[in-house]
Scaffold this motif. Structure first.
Motif: not given
Length: 160
Positions: A89-104, A123-131
């Protein structure tokens, strides 16, 4: 307190045949040395990886775009059955803000297939940031296709 909506799209399932034994394909998934050679879509690189292949062990991967932007997948192994299956299981980060737009949550199985191996990735996803999350997950089928092309080259290199 605002409650965020979590989007759970249909899982992505990809199969690929490799002209190599399961042990070699499994090896390519379970060491940082090999992961750095293939775990990113075409045109991206994987400059950093920390892989501790055991239940609870680290699975941290940095994918770098041609413009230098880095995307981190940080997570852990849930299950490791040598030459048979992996679950992580992983969380994906696009920057250093700590925001996780989705997890897999990723499950990989390795099965004998003639003289080679049939590998299946689910691969199953949980999307937290819709855009941001929906855009990234929407590109996953093509991203995985080119990533597995790179895995084929890495498996061939290991096989020699």
């Amino acid at each position: 307190m605002t409650e965020k909506t979590v989007i759970r799209p249909e899982p992505l399932v990809i199969e690929r045949h490799f002209d190599a034994p399961r042990a070699i394909v499994f090896q390519a998934w379970t060491t940082a040395e090999h992961i750095k050679n293939w775990y990113s879509p075409e045109c991206f690189t994987t400059p950093d990886a920390v892989i501790e292949c055991r239940p609870g062990g680290t699975f941290d991967i940095c994918m770098q775009a041609p413009d230098g932007q880095q995307f981190w997948s940080r997570g852990r192994f849930i299950e490791v059955v040598e030459n048979d299956r992996l679950s992580l299981e992983t969380n994906v980060h696009f920057d250093d803000s700590g925001n996780v737009p989705f997890a897999a949550r990723t499950q990989v199985t390795f099965a004998d297939d003639g003289d080679g191996t049939l590998m299946t990735v689910r691969q199953e996803y949980e999307i937290y940031d819709e855009v941001v999350g929906k855009a990234a997950v929407g590109g996953a089928p093509e991203g995985w296709r080119t990533t597995l092309d790179k895995l084929e080259r890495e498996v061939a290199r290991i096989k020699g």
